[in-house]
Design a protein around this motif. Sequence first.
Motif, PDB file in Angstrom:
ATOM      1  N   GLU A 129       0.872  -1.143  -0.158  1.00 40.56           N
ATOM      2  CA  GLU A 129       0.031   0.195  -0.120  1.00 40.56           C
ATOM      3  C   GLU A 129       1.068   1.226   0.072  1.00 40.56           C
ATOM      4  OE1 GLU A 129      -3.039   1.050  -0.377  1.00 40.56           O
ATOM      5  OE2 GLU A 129      -3.595  -1.104  -0.824  1.00 40.56           O
ATOM      6  N   GLY A 130       0.171   2.299  -0.274  1.00 40.02           N
ATOM      7  CA  GLY A 130       1.087   3.767  -0.154  1.00 40.02           C
ATOM      8  C   GLY A 130       0.165   4.745   0.145  1.00 40.02           C
ATOM      9  N   LEU A 131       0.555   5.546   1.421  1.00 41.41           N
ATOM     10  CA  LEU A 131      -0.330   6.667   1.767  1.00 41.41           C
ATOM     11  C   LEU A 131       0.659   7.637   2.435  1.00 41.41           C
ATOM     12  CD1 LEU A 131      -2.099   5.686   4.986  1.00 41.41           C
ATOM     13  CD2 LEU A 131      -0.736   3.910   3.769  1.00 41.41           C
TER      14      LEU A 131
ATOM     15  N   ASP B 113       1.211  -5.438 -22.051  1.00 43.74           N
ATOM     16  CA  ASP B 113      -0.086  -5.129 -21.059  1.00 43.74           C
ATOM     17  C   ASP B 113       0.513  -5.257 -19.615  1.00 43.74           C
ATOM     18  OD1 ASP B 113      -1.800  -4.937 -23.261  1.00 43.74           O
ATOM     19  OD2 ASP B 113      -1.877  -7.307 -23.139  1.00 43.74           O
ATOM     20  N   ARG B 114      -0.011  -4.385 -18.880  1.00 41.65           N
ATOM     21  CA  ARG B 114       0.137  -4.358 -17.481  1.00 41.65           C
ATOM     22  C   ARG B 114      -0.636  -5.488 -16.752  1.00 41.65           C
ATOM     23  NH1 ARG B 114      -1.748  -2.082 -12.665  1.00 41.65           N
ATOM     24  NH2 ARG B 114       0.005  -1.553 -11.550  1.00 41.65           N
ATOM     25  N   ALA B 115      -1.786  -5.671 -16.970  1.00 44.46           N
ATOM     26  CA  ALA B 115      -2.500  -6.437 -16.334  1.00 44.46           C
ATOM     27  C   ALA B 115      -3.947  -6.965 -17.101  1.00 44.46           C
ATOM     28  CB  ALA B 115      -3.121  -5.488 -15.158  1.00 44.46           C
TER      29      ALA B 115
ATOM     30  N   ALA C  39      -5.568  -5.476  -8.025  1.00 39.37           N
ATOM     31  CA  ALA C  39      -4.877  -5.533  -6.684  1.00 39.37           C
ATOM     32  C   ALA C  39      -3.596  -4.928  -6.784  1.00 39.37           C
ATOM     33  CB  ALA C  39      -4.726  -7.073  -6.230  1.00 39.37           C
ATOM     34  N   LYS C  40      -3.139  -4.352  -5.541  1.00 38.62           N
ATOM     35  CA  LYS C  40      -1.796  -3.880  -5.666  1.00 38.62           C
ATOM     36  C   LYS C  40      -0.716  -4.698  -5.125  1.00 38.62           C
ATOM     37  CE  LYS C  40      -0.142   0.969  -3.906  1.00 38.62           C
ATOM     38  NZ  LYS C  40       0.210   1.372  -5.164  1.00 38.62           N
ATOM     39  N   ALA C  41      -0.789  -5.616  -6.106  1.00 37.21           N
ATOM     40  CA  ALA C  41       0.283  -6.786  -6.158  1.00 37.21           C
ATOM     41  C   ALA C  41       1.529  -6.358  -6.497  1.00 37.21           C
ATOM     42  CB  ALA C  41      -0.412  -7.852  -6.973  1.00 37.21           C
TER      43      ALA C  41
ATOM     44  N   ASN D 280       2.468  -6.761 -10.344  1.00 34.88           N
ATOM     45  CA  ASN D 280       1.861  -5.882 -11.300  1.00 34.88           C
ATOM     46  C   ASN D 280       2.758  -4.802 -11.698  1.00 34.88           C
ATOM     47  OD1 ASN D 280      -0.657  -7.126 -11.381  1.00 34.88           O
ATOM     48  ND2 ASN D 280      -1.526  -5.765  -9.773  1.00 34.88           N
ATOM     49  N   TYR D 281       3.777  -4.316 -10.617  1.00 37.26           N
ATOM     50  CA  TYR D 281       4.663  -3.334 -10.884  1.00 37.26           C
ATOM     51  C   TYR D 281       5.899  -3.865 -11.763  1.00 37.26           C
ATOM     52  CZ  TYR D 281       1.694  -0.826  -7.901  1.00 37.26           C
ATOM     53  OH  TYR D 281       0.364  -0.146  -7.592  1.00 37.26           O
ATOM     54  N   ALA D 282       6.187  -5.036 -11.443  1.00 39.51           N
ATOM     55  CA  ALA D 282       7.246  -5.784 -12.404  1.00 39.51           C
ATOM     56  C   ALA D 282       6.710  -5.881 -13.826  1.00 39.51           C
ATOM     57  CB  ALA D 282       7.546  -7.143 -11.950  1.00 39.51           C
TER      58      ALA D 282
ATOM     59  N   GLU E  14      -4.656   2.678 -17.211  1.00 41.62           N
ATOM     60  CA  GLU E  14      -3.786   3.467 -16.435  1.00 41.62           C
ATOM     61  C   GLU E  14      -2.628   3.713 -16.460  1.00 41.62           C
ATOM     62  OE1 GLU E  14      -3.755   2.462 -12.226  1.00 41.62           O
ATOM     63  OE2 GLU E  14      -3.832   0.301 -12.679  1.00 41.62           O
ATOM     64  N   LEU E  15      -1.872   4.574 -15.714  1.00 44.17           N
ATOM     65  CA  LEU E  15      -0.465   4.662 -15.880  1.00 44.17           C
ATOM     66  C   LEU E  15       0.118   3.613 -15.065  1.00 44.17           C
ATOM     67  CD1 LEU E  15      -1.604   7.536 -15.991  1.00 44.17           C
ATOM     68  CD2 LEU E  15       0.758   8.246 -15.674  1.00 44.17           C
ATOM     69  N   GLY E  16       1.599   3.454 -15.190  1.00 44.04           N
ATOM     70  CA  GLY E  16       2.427   2.499 -14.158  1.00 44.04           C
ATOM     71  C   GLY E  16       2.287   2.542 -12.857  1.00 44.04           C
ATOM     72  N   ALA E  17       2.055   3.678 -12.454  1.00 46.04           N
ATOM     73  CA  ALA E  17       1.984   3.978 -10.925  1.00 46.04           C
ATOM     74  C   ALA E  17       0.762   5.108 -10.463  1.00 46.04           C
ATOM     75  CB  ALA E  17       3.181   4.353 -10.371  1.00 46.04           C
ATOM     76  N   ALA E  18      -0.283   5.125 -11.330  1.00 49.64           N
ATOM     77  CA  ALA E  18      -1.294   6.170 -11.047  1.00 49.64           C
ATOM     78  C   ALA E  18      -2.582   6.042 -11.864  1.00 49.64           C
ATOM     79  CB  ALA E  18      -0.528   7.500 -11.339  1.00 49.64           C
ATOM     80  N   ASN E  19      -3.723   6.544 -11.624  1.00 50.00           N
ATOM     81  CA  ASN E  19      -4.914   6.388 -12.553  1.00 50.00           C
ATOM     82  C   ASN E  19      -4.854   7.428 -13.477  1.00 50.00           C
ATOM     83  OD1 ASN E  19      -7.817   5.215 -10.456  1.00 50.00           O
ATOM     84  ND2 ASN E  19      -5.966   4.021 -11.291  1.00 50.00           N
ATOM     85  N   PHE E  20      -5.849   7.488 -14.328  1.00 48.09           N
ATOM     86  CA  PHE E  20      -5.871   8.543 -15.295  1.00 48.09           C
ATOM     87  C   PHE E  20      -7.179   9.277 -15.233  1.00 48.09           C
ATOM     88  CE2 PHE E  20      -7.515   9.865 -19.336  1.00 48.09           C
ATOM     89  CZ  PHE E  20      -6.370  10.800 -19.976  1.00 48.09           C
TER      90      PHE E  20
ATOM     91  N   LEU F 170      -6.213  -0.322 -10.634  1.00 50.10           N
ATOM     92  CA  LEU F 170      -6.227  -0.247  -9.355  1.00 50.10           C
ATOM     93  C   LEU F 170      -7.391   1.041  -8.824  1.00 50.10           C
ATOM     94  CD1 LEU F 170      -4.487  -1.469  -6.722  1.00 50.10           C
ATOM     95  CD2 LEU F 170      -3.542   0.908  -6.803  1.00 50.10           C
ATOM     96  N   ALA F 171      -8.120   0.427  -7.981  1.00 48.09           N
ATOM     97  CA  ALA F 171      -9.265   1.485  -7.403  1.00 48.09           C
ATOM     98  C   ALA F 171      -8.160   2.499  -6.679  1.00 48.09           C
ATOM     99  CB  ALA F 171     -10.139   0.750  -6.527  1.00 48.09           C
ATOM    100  N   SER F 172      -7.819   3.545  -7.174  1.00 42.25           N
ATOM    101  CA  SER F 172      -7.204   4.565  -6.436  1.00 42.25           C
ATOM    102  C   SER F 172      -8.010   5.360  -5.242  1.00 42.25           C
ATOM    103  CB  SER F 172      -6.787   5.492  -7.583  1.00 42.25           C
ATOM    104  OG  SER F 172      -6.275   6.903  -6.851  1.00 42.25           O
ATOM    105  N   VAL F 173      -7.423   5.448  -4.198  1.00 39.93           N
ATOM    106  CA  VAL F 173      -7.943   6.494  -3.112  1.00 39.93           C
ATOM    107  C   VAL F 173      -7.950   7.769  -3.601  1.00 39.93           C
ATOM    108  CG1 VAL F 173      -7.985   7.194  -0.584  1.00 39.93           C
ATOM    109  CG2 VAL F 173      -7.285   4.619  -1.571  1.00 39.93           C
ATOM    110  N   THR F 174      -6.933   8.225  -4.011  1.00 39.93           N
ATOM    111  CA  THR F 174      -7.121   9.751  -4.741  1.00 39.93           C
ATOM    112  C   THR F 174      -8.248   9.894  -5.537  1.00 39.93           C
ATOM    113  OG1 THR F 174      -4.587   9.415  -4.585  1.00 39.93           O
ATOM    114  CG2 THR F 174      -5.386  11.373  -5.612  1.00 39.93           C
ATOM    115  N   ASN F 175      -8.297   9.074  -6.685  1.00 38.92           N
ATOM    116  CA  ASN F 175      -9.175   9.151  -7.705  1.00 38.92           C
ATOM    117  C   ASN F 175     -10.674   9.103  -7.212  1.00 38.92           C
ATOM    118  OD1 ASN F 175     -10.751   9.275 -10.027  1.00 38.92           O
ATOM    119  ND2 ASN F 175      -9.447   7.492 -10.989  1.00 38.92           N
TER     120      ASN F 175
ATOM    121  N   ALA G  55      -2.823  12.511 -14.099  1.00 37.20           N
ATOM    122  CA  ALA G  55      -2.421  11.332 -13.587  1.00 37.20           C
ATOM    123  C   ALA G  55      -2.574  11.616 -11.988  1.00 37.20           C
ATOM    124  CB  ALA G  55      -1.134  11.027 -13.685  1.00 37.20           C
ATOM    125  N   CYS G  56      -3.316  10.674 -11.337  1.00 37.01           N
ATOM    126  CA  CYS G  56      -3.582  10.684  -9.963  1.00 37.01           C
ATOM    127  C   CYS G  56      -3.293   9.702  -8.994  1.00 37.01           C
ATOM    128  CB  CYS G  56      -5.062  11.505  -9.615  1.00 37.01           C
ATOM    129  SG  CYS G  56      -6.300  10.028 -10.159  1.00 37.01           S
ATOM    130  N   GLY G  57      -2.679  10.018  -7.880  1.00 32.22           N
ATOM    131  CA  GLY G  57      -2.483   8.816  -7.095  1.00 32.22           C
ATOM    132  C   GLY G  57      -1.872   9.290  -5.851  1.00 32.22           C
TER     133      GLY G  57
END
Length: 344
Positions: free
Chosen positions: A62-64, A177-179, A187-189, A192-194, A224-230, A248-253, A285-287
């Motif tokens: 997670e990230g906050l 493809d990312r996912a 999932a914030k697995a 997915n980032y690899a 989306e982007l690699g590390a943020a929603n669009f 990813l269901a972004s809390v920021t979005n 981009a948001c996150g």
Amino acid sequence: MPVKDRAQLDYAHLPFAYLKTDANVRYTWRAGAWDGGVETDSETLPLHMAATALHYGQAVFEGLKAYEARDGRVLCFRVAENAKRMIRSAEMLLMQAPPVELFCSAVVRAVRANQRFIPPYGSGASLYIRPLLIGSGPRIGVGPADEYLFLVLVTPVGPYFKQGFAPTRLVVEEEIDRAAPLGVGSAKAAGNYAAGMRGTVKAKRAGYGEALYLDAREHKYVDELGAANFFGITRDRAYVTPDSPSVLASVTNMSLRTLAARLGYRVELRPVAAQELRDFVEAGACGTAAVITPIESVTMRGATTVYLKDGRPGPCCTELYRALTAVQLGEAPDDDGWTEEIAL
Ligand code: PLP
Ligand code: COI
């Protein structure tokens, strides 16, 4: 109580990078229960070489962020939402997740133990909180671990995209493809980032800030982007953001959708055709890490749509950025109870 004995760092110029702090907190799930956790200054893990995290990717995170407010209070944004998302991520990877209360108390514990690294109000930096859950039990046959490690580390950071609240250029990635829609993209697995690293590195080598991924089934819709929603803004003031099973269901979005509706935008959470990229008047981009990073342009198959011509953020991205950061920094009424004060 305000932050005492703050670490002497160049907070205004911090990169988004790991910096050693005083302590991290670690909990172990074994024989059906979580232990009481320990605080340690060790940066390494004593991990079984056959841990499922290493071989079979049982790893979610997670990230906050925690911020110092003008009055010295320390505020954390929507912690319980991150806790719930870790539970959802863990379910998808058959992992044992910490309950919401344990997650939240671990975050408080880690922030308190590192309070001297909380960046000062107005520096533009924040304390990034990274909860991590891994399968630590050994398995050689493919299957879920019978032991899990939940860890929270924190590190002071500056903006994720180099220029902070300054526009970045994206390129649509159509070869990687990312996912997958029925996979674990929501999932914030860690995996997915690899999966996204090749696309990001390719985009950066070509002179862009990040790759923008399309849906893997049809390559027709924006994901989306690699590390943020669009999100995109239409001429008639709609806030449009992809509804996709591989995003990813972004809390920021989620927060921006609420704020945008209050600011009079029409909010549309729906599949967004890549063709529509040409029609937006602004995009962002948001996150947690990106906050809102305005998108200067998107390039697809050699054709570039430019959203921002003078290199400055557009009025809608600016308005949304201000609304979001005002709540995060305790400068606007927190009608929804999104911020949580961490008593030091
Ligand atoms: N999408 C991806 C792939 C991310 O890594 C992140 C970062 O957490 C986000 C979206 C934004 O999510 P959030 O706003 O919850 O940080
Ligand atoms: C975040 O915004 O918290 C993220 O997780 C992005 C990260 C992968 C750098």
